[in-house]
Design a protein around this motif. Structure first.
Motif, PDB file in Angstrom:
ATOM      1  N   LEU A  54      45.767  49.067  36.806  1.00  0.00           N
ATOM      2  CA  LEU A  54      46.493  47.855  36.435  1.00  0.00           C
ATOM      3  C   LEU A  54      45.596  46.624  36.399  1.00  0.00           C
ATOM      4  O   LEU A  54      46.079  45.516  36.151  1.00  0.00           O
ATOM      5  CB  LEU A  54      47.642  47.614  37.418  1.00  0.00           C
ATOM      6  CG  LEU A  54      48.890  48.463  37.194  1.00  0.00           C
ATOM      7  CD1 LEU A  54      49.824  48.376  38.382  1.00  0.00           C
ATOM      8  CD2 LEU A  54      49.609  48.021  35.935  1.00  0.00           C
ATOM      9  N   ARG A  55      44.310  46.824  36.691  1.00  0.00           N
ATOM     10  CA  ARG A  55      43.359  45.704  36.738  1.00  0.00           C
ATOM     11  C   ARG A  55      43.828  44.629  37.733  1.00  0.00           C
ATOM     12  O   ARG A  55      43.837  43.439  37.430  1.00  0.00           O
ATOM     13  CB  ARG A  55      43.181  45.096  35.350  1.00  0.00           C
ATOM     14  CG  ARG A  55      42.622  46.015  34.278  1.00  0.00           C
ATOM     15  CD  ARG A  55      41.188  45.692  33.941  1.00  0.00           C
ATOM     16  NE  ARG A  55      41.072  44.296  33.594  1.00  0.00           N
ATOM     17  CZ  ARG A  55      41.253  43.799  32.347  1.00  0.00           C
ATOM     18  NH1 ARG A  55      41.518  44.633  31.349  1.00  0.00           N
ATOM     19  NH2 ARG A  55      41.140  42.522  32.109  1.00  0.00           N
ATOM     20  N   LEU A  56      44.185  45.089  38.919  1.00  0.00           N
ATOM     21  CA  LEU A  56      44.642  44.191  39.974  1.00  0.00           C
ATOM     22  C   LEU A  56      43.670  44.192  41.152  1.00  0.00           C
ATOM     23  O   LEU A  56      44.079  44.054  42.306  1.00  0.00           O
ATOM     24  CB  LEU A  56      46.046  44.600  40.450  1.00  0.00           C
ATOM     25  CG  LEU A  56      47.185  44.353  39.474  1.00  0.00           C
ATOM     26  CD1 LEU A  56      48.488  44.915  40.015  1.00  0.00           C
ATOM     27  CD2 LEU A  56      47.331  42.868  39.150  1.00  0.00           C
ATOM     28  N   PRO A  58      40.440  42.756  43.505  1.00  0.00           N
ATOM     29  CA  PRO A  58      39.959  41.423  43.904  1.00  0.00           C
ATOM     30  C   PRO A  58      38.804  40.958  43.010  1.00  0.00           C
ATOM     31  O   PRO A  58      38.150  41.762  42.334  1.00  0.00           O
ATOM     32  CB  PRO A  58      39.476  41.644  45.346  1.00  0.00           C
ATOM     33  CG  PRO A  58      40.129  42.896  45.802  1.00  0.00           C
ATOM     34  CD  PRO A  58      40.319  43.744  44.592  1.00  0.00           C
ATOM     35  N   ARG A  59      38.555  39.668  43.039  1.00  0.00           N
ATOM     36  CA  ARG A  59      37.484  39.113  42.204  1.00  0.00           C
ATOM     37  C   ARG A  59      36.121  39.673  42.568  1.00  0.00           C
ATOM     38  O   ARG A  59      35.223  39.729  41.723  1.00  0.00           O
ATOM     39  CB  ARG A  59      37.460  37.585  42.341  1.00  0.00           C
ATOM     40  CG  ARG A  59      38.669  36.900  41.709  1.00  0.00           C
ATOM     41  CD  ARG A  59      38.527  35.397  41.777  1.00  0.00           C
ATOM     42  NE  ARG A  59      39.662  34.727  41.156  1.00  0.00           N
ATOM     43  CZ  ARG A  59      39.788  33.397  41.058  1.00  0.00           C
ATOM     44  NH1 ARG A  59      38.841  32.621  41.557  1.00  0.00           N
ATOM     45  NH2 ARG A  59      40.843  32.881  40.480  1.00  0.00           N
ATOM     46  N   ALA A  60      35.951  40.073  43.822  1.00  0.00           N
ATOM     47  CA  ALA A  60      34.656  40.600  44.261  1.00  0.00           C
ATOM     48  C   ALA A  60      34.386  42.001  43.726  1.00  0.00           C
ATOM     49  O   ALA A  60      33.286  42.526  43.884  1.00  0.00           O
ATOM     50  CB  ALA A  60      34.584  40.611  45.781  1.00  0.00           C
ATOM     51  N   ALA A  61      35.384  42.612  43.087  1.00  0.00           N
ATOM     52  CA  ALA A  61      35.232  43.983  42.601  1.00  0.00           C
ATOM     53  C   ALA A  61      34.587  43.999  41.216  1.00  0.00           C
ATOM     54  O   ALA A  61      34.903  43.185  40.353  1.00  0.00           O
ATOM     55  CB  ALA A  61      36.583  44.675  42.551  1.00  0.00           C
ATOM     56  N   LYS A  62      33.709  44.960  41.021  1.00  0.00           N
ATOM     57  CA  LYS A  62      33.102  45.190  39.715  1.00  0.00           C
ATOM     58  C   LYS A  62      33.557  46.569  39.236  1.00  0.00           C
ATOM     59  O   LYS A  62      33.293  47.580  39.892  1.00  0.00           O
ATOM     60  CB  LYS A  62      31.577  45.142  39.803  1.00  0.00           C
ATOM     61  CG  LYS A  62      30.884  45.396  38.468  1.00  0.00           C
ATOM     62  CD  LYS A  62      29.389  45.360  38.605  1.00  0.00           C
ATOM     63  CE  LYS A  62      28.716  45.643  37.252  1.00  0.00           C
ATOM     64  NZ  LYS A  62      27.227  45.643  37.378  1.00  0.00           N
ATOM     65  N   MET A  63      34.250  46.608  38.107  1.00  0.00           N
ATOM     66  CA  MET A  63      34.816  47.858  37.592  1.00  0.00           C
ATOM     67  C   MET A  63      34.181  48.235  36.265  1.00  0.00           C
ATOM     68  O   MET A  63      34.037  47.398  35.379  1.00  0.00           O
ATOM     69  CB  MET A  63      36.334  47.712  37.411  1.00  0.00           C
ATOM     70  CG  MET A  63      37.036  48.999  36.992  1.00  0.00           C
ATOM     71  SD  MET A  63      38.810  48.758  36.685  1.00  0.00           S
ATOM     72  CE  MET A  63      38.772  48.227  34.966  1.00  0.00           C
ATOM     73  N   THR A  64      33.803  49.498  36.137  1.00  0.00           N
ATOM     74  CA  THR A  64      33.325  50.034  34.867  1.00  0.00           C
ATOM     75  C   THR A  64      33.972  51.396  34.652  1.00  0.00           C
ATOM     76  O   THR A  64      34.325  52.087  35.604  1.00  0.00           O
ATOM     77  CB  THR A  64      31.788  50.199  34.848  1.00  0.00           C
ATOM     78  OG1 THR A  64      31.404  51.104  35.895  1.00  0.00           O
ATOM     79  CG2 THR A  64      31.089  48.861  35.050  1.00  0.00           C
ATOM     80  N   ALA A  65      34.148  51.769  33.388  1.00  0.00           N
ATOM     81  CA  ALA A  65      34.738  53.072  33.068  1.00  0.00           C
ATOM     82  C   ALA A  65      34.288  53.494  31.678  1.00  0.00           C
ATOM     83  O   ALA A  65      34.246  52.675  30.754  1.00  0.00           O
ATOM     84  CB  ALA A  65      36.259  53.015  33.136  1.00  0.00           C
ATOM     85  N   LYS A  66      33.978  54.763  31.544  1.00  0.00           N
ATOM     86  CA  LYS A  66      33.688  55.299  30.214  1.00  0.00           C
ATOM     87  C   LYS A  66      34.969  55.324  29.386  1.00  0.00           C
ATOM     88  O   LYS A  66      34.971  54.987  28.196  1.00  0.00           O
ATOM     89  CB  LYS A  66      33.117  56.716  30.350  1.00  0.00           C
ATOM     90  CG  LYS A  66      32.723  57.356  29.030  1.00  0.00           C
ATOM     91  CD  LYS A  66      32.127  58.739  29.256  1.00  0.00           C
ATOM     92  CE  LYS A  66      31.762  59.400  27.925  1.00  0.00           C
ATOM     93  NZ  LYS A  66      31.195  60.754  28.144  1.00  0.00           N
ATOM     94  N   MET A  93      54.110  49.364  39.538  1.00  0.00           N
ATOM     95  CA  MET A  93      53.534  49.832  40.796  1.00  0.00           C
ATOM     96  C   MET A  93      54.503  49.566  41.933  1.00  0.00           C
ATOM     97  O   MET A  93      54.936  48.431  42.149  1.00  0.00           O
ATOM     98  CB  MET A  93      52.202  49.132  41.072  1.00  0.00           C
ATOM     99  CG  MET A  93      51.431  49.721  42.243  1.00  0.00           C
ATOM    100  SD  MET A  93      49.731  49.085  42.302  1.00  0.00           S
ATOM    101  CE  MET A  93      49.039  50.184  43.564  1.00  0.00           C
ATOM    102  N   ILE A  94      54.885  50.633  42.632  1.00  0.00           N
ATOM    103  CA  ILE A  94      55.769  50.535  43.793  1.00  0.00           C
ATOM    104  C   ILE A  94      54.895  50.465  45.040  1.00  0.00           C
ATOM    105  O   ILE A  94      54.147  51.396  45.338  1.00  0.00           O
ATOM    106  CB  ILE A  94      56.707  51.746  43.880  1.00  0.00           C
ATOM    107  CG1 ILE A  94      57.528  51.881  42.597  1.00  0.00           C
ATOM    108  CG2 ILE A  94      57.626  51.635  45.086  1.00  0.00           C
ATOM    109  CD1 ILE A  94      58.299  53.193  42.498  1.00  0.00           C
TER     110      ILE A  94
END
Length: 288
Positions: A54-56, A58-66, A93-94
Motif C-alpha cells: 500500500l506504500r504506507l 515510514p519516510r526512512a524506508a527505501k523500497m525497490t521492486a522488480k 488493510m485491516i
C-alpha cells in the motif's frame, strides 16, 4: 483463477546512522482470489510486506521492486494521487487491536463510511447510514442501528474487530490485507470473526493476505502459506500440505507447537541459521 497481485524481488531497507538496515530481502509471491497467510516470528517482515504493498512505509524506508503490480497497476511507480485512489477503494488493510486503530472521537457509523465518502463524495447522508447499517448486519453485529451511533470505547473487542472489518469491506475492495486482526480476541470470538471475514471474501471474489503469528490458525483458515524469516520468504506451500514442509525453519515452527495428544517435558525452539538468508526458497515441496 485470475491474478490480482504480483510481487517480484521486493526489498525494503530503513535508513539509520549506520546506513541501510534491510527489512525485506527479495520478497516474491503472487495472489489471486484466494486466502494467503504470511507467518513468521516478530521482525520477520510480515507487516512491512503488507504496508509496502500500500506504500504506507515510514519516510526512512527505501523500497525497490522488480515487479509490484495490482490488477495491471504498477504500485511501485504510481503517484501518491493514484495510490490514494487505490487505498481503501481497491486495496484495504485491516489493522490489529481496534482500541488503537479506531478513532475514539468518531462514532462507529461515521468510521465505517469514511472511506466510501472519500471516494464517493456525492453520497447523501441517508445513503451513507444505509450502507453502514447494511455492513454492520453483514458482519453479524446485533442491533446495527444502536451500534451505528456508539463510540469505539462503548463496544467490546470482538465487536470492535467486526467494525474494522466492516470499515475495510464497505468500499468492496478486490484485495484485503489483514494484519493480525484476531490477536486480541479470545478463541470463540476469533473463530466467529474469521468465519465472517471468509464469507465476505468469498462472496466478493476478493483476495486476502492474512498476517499472523499463529501457524495452526493460518493452516486452517488459508489456502496457501508463505513463511518468512529475517525479511525473506523461505517457504511457500499449500495449507493442506503444511505437514510436509521442507525448510528447516518451517519444520522448527511446527515442532515448537505443543501436541494435544501427549505431554512434553519441554517444547522445541526453532533454530536460526545465517545461511537461510541466501539459501533456496522452498515452493510446494521443492527448492526453487
Amino acid at each position: 483463477m485470475s491474478e490480482l497481485l504480483r510481487i517480484d524481488a521486493l526489498d525494503v531497507a530503513y535508513a539509520s546512522r549506520k546506513g541501510l538496515s534491510p527489512a525485506l530481502r527479495g520478497v516474491s509471491f503472487a495472489l489471486g482470489a484466494e486466502k494467503v497467510g504470511i507467518v513468521g516470528e516478530s521482525g520477520s517482515g510480515k507487516s512491512t510486506t503488507g504496508r509496502a504493498i500500500l506504500r504506507l512505509l515510514p519516510r526512512a524506508a527505501k523500497m525497490t521492486a522488480k515487479t509490484l503490480t495490482f490488477q495491471e497497476v504498477d504500485l511501485a511507480a504510481a503517484s501518491e494521487r493514484e495510490m490514494r485512489r487505490i487505498r481503501g477503494a481497491r486495496i484495504s488493510m485491516i489493522l490489529q487491536d481496534p482500541k488503537y486503530a479506531l478513532n475514539p472521537l468518531k462514532t462507529v457509523g461515521a468510521q465505517i463510511t469514511e472511506s466510501w465518502k472519500i471516494h464517493h463524495p456525492a453520497t447523501s447522508r441517508a445513503e451513507l447510514r444505509d450502507r453502514a447499517l447494511d455492513m454492520l448486519e453483514k458482519v453479524k453485529i446485533r442491533n446495527p442501528s444502536r451500534v451505528h451511533d456508539l463510540f469505539p470505547h462503548e463496544v467490546s473487542g470482538g465487536m470492535g474487530q467486526r467494525v474494522m472489518i466492516a470499515m475495510m469491506m464497505v468500499p468492496e475492495p478486490r484485495l484485503i490485507i489483514a494484519d493480525e486482526p484476531t490477536s486480541a480476541l479470545d478463541v470463540t470470538v476469533r473463530r466467529s470473526v474469521l468465519d465472517t471475514l471468509a464469507e465476505l471474501v468469498e462472496e466478493r471474489g476478493a483476495g486476502l493476505i492474512f498476517i499472523s503469528h499463529d501457524l495452526p490458525l493460518v493452516a486452517r483458515f488459508c489456502d496457501r502459506i508463505v513463511v518468512m524469516y529475517a525479511g525473506r520468504i523461505v517457504e511457500e506451500i499449500a495449507a493442506s500440505d503444511l505437514k510436509d514442509a521442507c525448510h528447516p525453519y518451517t519444520q522448527g515452527l511446527l515442532a515448537s507447537l505443543p501436541p494435544l495428544d501427549r505431554q512434553l517435558e519441554r517444547l522445541s525452539v526453532p533454530v536460526r541459521d545465517p545461511a537461510w538468508l541466501t539459501g533456496p526458497v522452498y515452493r510446494n515441496g521443492a527448492a526453487a
